[in-house]
Each structure stands twice: as C-alpha cells, then as structure tokens.
Scaffold this active site. Structure first.
Site, mmCIF file in Angstrom:
data_model
loop_
_atom_site.group_PDB
_atom_site.id
_atom_site.type_symbol
_atom_site.label_atom_id
_atom_site.label_comp_id
_atom_site.label_asym_id
_atom_site.label_seq_id
_atom_site.Cartn_x
_atom_site.Cartn_y
_atom_site.Cartn_z
ATOM 1 N N LYS A 169 -6.201 36.334 -18.598
ATOM 2 C CA LYS A 169 -6.362 37.189 -17.423
ATOM 3 C C LYS A 169 -7.847 37.450 -17.178
ATOM 4 O O LYS A 169 -8.693 37.192 -18.040
ATOM 5 C CB LYS A 169 -5.620 38.507 -17.620
ATOM 6 C CG LYS A 169 -6.094 39.331 -18.802
ATOM 7 C CD LYS A 169 -5.303 40.619 -18.923
ATOM 8 C CE LYS A 169 -5.819 41.446 -20.093
ATOM 9 N NZ LYS A 169 -5.158 42.759 -20.182
ATOM 10 N N ARG A 223 0.758 53.758 -20.225
ATOM 11 C CA ARG A 223 0.178 53.065 -19.081
ATOM 12 C C ARG A 223 1.300 52.476 -18.231
ATOM 13 O O ARG A 223 1.539 52.917 -17.117
ATOM 14 C CB ARG A 223 -0.804 51.986 -19.567
ATOM 15 C CG ARG A 223 -1.610 51.326 -18.468
ATOM 16 C CD ARG A 223 -2.687 50.426 -19.045
ATOM 17 N NE ARG A 223 -2.150 49.331 -19.845
ATOM 18 C CZ ARG A 223 -2.900 48.406 -20.454
ATOM 19 N NH1 ARG A 223 -4.223 48.478 -20.370
ATOM 20 N NH2 ARG A 223 -2.352 47.443 -21.170
ATOM 21 N N TYR A 233 -38.387 49.509 -9.110
ATOM 22 C CA TYR A 233 -37.910 50.582 -8.236
ATOM 23 C C TYR A 233 -38.055 51.961 -8.884
ATOM 24 O O TYR A 233 -37.846 52.130 -10.075
ATOM 25 C CB TYR A 233 -36.447 50.352 -7.866
ATOM 26 C CG TYR A 233 -36.236 49.249 -6.856
ATOM 27 C CD1 TYR A 233 -36.762 49.352 -5.569
ATOM 28 C CD2 TYR A 233 -35.496 48.120 -7.187
ATOM 29 C CE1 TYR A 233 -36.560 48.347 -4.634
ATOM 30 C CE2 TYR A 233 -35.284 47.101 -6.263
ATOM 31 C CZ TYR A 233 -35.816 47.224 -4.985
ATOM 32 O OH TYR A 233 -35.626 46.217 -4.072
ATOM 33 N N MET A 261 -31.243 44.133 -8.404
ATOM 34 C CA MET A 261 -30.015 43.426 -8.079
ATOM 35 C C MET A 261 -30.030 41.993 -8.608
ATOM 36 O O MET A 261 -29.029 41.512 -9.160
ATOM 37 C CB MET A 261 -29.794 43.406 -6.561
ATOM 38 C CG MET A 261 -28.487 42.738 -6.152
ATOM 39 S SD MET A 261 -28.241 42.707 -4.365
ATOM 40 C CE MET A 261 -27.953 44.446 -4.027
#
Length: 453
Positions: free
Chosen positions: A122, A220, A348, A397
């Site tokens: 998965k 769950r 940044y 990014m």
C-alpha cells in the site's frame, strides 16, 4: 547452442510484445545476431557493446519513457543509468531490489514452514514503487499482497500482477472494479458488509472471497465483540460471501511495555475466529502478526503474517534490524557552492545565520520532494563524500542549504539524504516522526531507479 538461443530470444520477444513494450535496445553480440526474433516490437535497435551505445545515446532521443535496464554485470549498465539520470531531475530514490529479496528471506527464516506471507504494498509500496516491488514479490513466492484502496489493486492487475490482493479500505464506489479485477475486499463494518452483499446479489455472484477484520484494541476499523453473533448470522444467511481470512491489527507489538495488551488482542482474535468458524462450518486463514510481531511473538504467526515496513529494511527489534538491508537510498546533488561572511543570513525569514565565515552548498531537494521542513536550522543533516553536513537556514520548497565549512566539496557532487548513513530511521528521529512517514512522503516527482543483480 544456436537453436537454444533462437528459442530463448523468441520467448523473450513474445513476453515483451505481450507487455506492450514500445521500444527495445539490445546490447551484445548474441542478441544482435538474433535481431529477427524481435520483429514484433515497433522500435528496435542493436549495439554490440555498451560503449558503442553510449557513443550514440544523444541521437536516440529519450523522452517521457519508462526505461528498464536489465543485464549481467559484464555489460556495465550502471554507465547507462548514470548517463540517463543526467537528463532528469537530479534527485532520485534508488531502490535495491536485491535488498527486498534479502529482507524477505530474513523473515522467512523466522517463520514456521506452514505460515503464509501477505506483503504490504500500500501507499506506493511505502514510497518505493508499487508494481516494481510487487513484481519481485510475485517472483519470490509471497502468498498475498495487500493494498489500501481499490485503485492501487487495479493498477497492479493492469501491470500483470496475478497474486491474490486484499483491499484494506474497500469503498462502495470501487465494488465494480473489485469484481472486474478479482480483488478481495476487507469487510470491517455492517455498512460495508451489507453494501457489498447487495452489490453481489445484483450481479448474481455467489461465494465471493472476502476478509473479515476484527477490532481487538486498535480502535480504528473492525467488527467488535458485541457484533459477532449478528455477523455470524449474516455470514450464514448470505451465500454471496466466502470468508478467506479473519484477522486483527496489533497496536503495540514493537514495544515490550505493551506485551500484555498484545496477548489480550491475540486472545480476542482467537475467540472471534472460533465463533465464526463454528457458525459458518468451514475453516479460513487467521492472521495477526505484523513485521515486528513476526520475531517477538512467534506463537502468533498463525496461518499467515502481514509483512510491511520490515520488508523495506526497518524493524524495531535490533536482532532483526541487524540482518536487514536498506532498500531505499535518497540522493541529490549540489547545485551551487557559496561563501558567506560572518553575520550574513541564509534563506527565508533569515533564520540561518553565519556565526563565522561559512561555506554553504545548495542541494536539489526541498519539502516538495518530501524532505521534512522541520529539519531546518541544524536539525537535519546530509552526507557528502562520507562527511556530515547540517542543514542551515529554512528548507525551501525545492532546495536545501547545507553548512559545508571545512569540507572538500564541489558543485555537482552527490549528496546522500538517507540510505546506509544517515538511515531513514535517523531522519525520522531528527524530524520527530516515524520511518513510515519519511518513506511515504517522498514525492512522485523524485525519480525512482531500480537495481537488481
């Protein structure tokens, strides 16, 4: 011998045509002599040596293609791989398929001979690539595959995977494809149970294979203890379903502090399975153990185990971890070297500050590639030529800056984000998360390169 080669290459050609391969490049004298065997492929070219191919590679115009490199080591195909990779985003996730085989073997040696293996593929096989991993698992003989959603199973079927596939989060919108592609849904509530029965009745289908999930403490998904009587009656009354397995999910099998809870979960599953078997009148597969439980709780291996993160080289038990090989290595390269004066800021929000005259390397990976932004400002580090280089400033990014003061590095040098050192577990620890999240967050724009000897 010529007759044998004719037969071999004819079989290879038939397999390639059957898989809709558009283009074949053959390297070597033997395959070149049997070019006629590959007439069924639209675009075919042959070269007697790897060097001859590399000399002409610029004229071959590769674009938007998935390329499989397959050869004996004598052909030095790593030269071809390196050349092709220069034409794309220089951040790549290398997947060692031999490591997958090794890790599977480690767990098989722990298992009882009669215990089956369900391999978890998965979430894009934990970031490693679904079909490529599933194809290896199919050839080494696992018994089952498991995916999270129907579309993951559909993709595997379309790619030629014919192993039984359990869908862990079946949805009503996917029922049509579950039937069409012979997938096996996990049923965990009366809502999904009744919807699937209704669908099968409309399609006039009987004895369709299903898997029942029992909630023994994960809280769950799954039928609960108070649901069992009603569930047994529903199974007995609905001939549309055939129970192939009953299972549960351990909540803390990797930690000794939860061993009492694990034992209670196992007891609850055993009781539920017994009740269901007595009511429906036939036996089925029972499974409970995940990767960490395979070694720590051999008594709960039962009929099948579900092998997940361990397959990819990570186990909480040191004895097993030491026998596993890392499957994935995330690499990038240095885009630019800069020299900063004391007091200058980097990146940044000016979070990175040069506390002395500093040399930095800007590397081609950022949070859009899956490198966690919370590794900014010294929390994370990468390795260049065997030396650790801490992150300086905020991760961007598409780029990350490293402090390489005192290191002999150059633009274009290879950078190890994780692999043998640092490991993905190291990265997870620095980022205050788990290895699963690191692996599954690697962006699809990061090129996957598969190796197998």
């Amino acid at each position: 011998m010529v007759c044998c080669f004719n037969k071999l290459y004819s079989q290879i050609a038939a397999a390639l045509v059957g898989k809709n391969v558009d283009r074949l490049i053959g390297i070597g004298k033997d395959i070149s002599l049997h070019a006629a065997s590959f007439e069924g492929i639209k675009d075919v070219q042959f070269f007697e040596t790897t060097d001859q191919f590399l000399a002409e590679i610029s004229s071959l115009k590769f674009s938007n293609e998935v390329i499989l490199l397959k050869a004996a080591r004598i052909f030095l195909f790593e030269k071809i791989s390196a050349t092709l990779e220069q034409k794309a985003h220089e951040t790549k996730l290398e997947i060692n398929l031999n490591a997958i085989r090794n890790n599977l073997k480690v767990y098989k040696q722990i298992l009882k001979p009669t215990t089956k293996i369900m391999a978890m593929v998965k979430a894009f096989s934990y970031g490693s690539g679904s079909f490529e991993i599933a194809n290896v698992l199919q050839h080494v003989g696992v018994d089952y595959l498991a995916v999270a959603y129907t579309d993951e199973g559909v993709d595997l079927r379309k790619a030629g995977i014919n192993l039984p596939i359990m869908v862990m989060n079946a949805e009503e919108s996917g029922f049509e494809n579950i039937i069409k592609y012979k997938l096996e849904p996990e049923l965990y509530s009366f809502t999904i149970f009744n919807s699937f029965v209704k669908f099968l009745v409309e399609k006039d289908i009987d004895a369709y294979p299903i898997h029942l999930k029992i909630d023994t403490g994960m809280r769950r998904l799954g039928f609960e203890e108070q649901d069992l009587e009603k569930l047994c009656v529903a199974l007995k009354e609905n001939k549309q379903l055939k129970v192939l397995s009953v299972f549960s999910h351990l909540a803390g099998s990797d930690a000794a502090g939860y061993d009492d809870f694990t034992e209670k979960q196992a007891e609850q599953l055993a009781n539920a399975s017994h009740k269901i078997e007595q009511k429906i009148g036939y036996s089925f597969i029972n499974h409970l153990a995940n990767s960490s439980a395979i070694y720590r709780f051999p008594q709960y291996q039962l009929d099948m185990v579900r092998l997940g993160i361990g397959l990819y080289g990570i186990d909480a038990t040191l004895e097993i971890q030491n026998r596993l090989l890392p499957v994935a290595t995330l690499k990038t390269t240095i885009a630019q070297i800069k020299h900063l004066q004391k007091g200058e800021t980097i990146g940044y929000s000016r979070k990175g500050v040069a506390m002395q005259d500093t040399k930095t390397a800007t590397v081609r990976i950022g949070y859009a590639d899956g490198y966690p932004r919370n590794l900014s400002n010294g929390k994370g580090k990468m390795f260049i030529n065997g030396n650790a280089a801490p992150v300086i400033g905020n991760i961007c990014m598409d780029m990350t800056m490293l402090d390489v003061t005192g290191l002999d590095v150059n633009e274009g040098d290879e950078v190890i984000v994780f692999g043998e050192e640092p490991t993905v577990s190291n990265l997870a620890e620095w980022a205050n998360t788990i290895s699963y999240e690191i692996l599954t967050n690697i962006s699809q724009r990061v090129k996957r390169v598969y190796f197998e000897e």
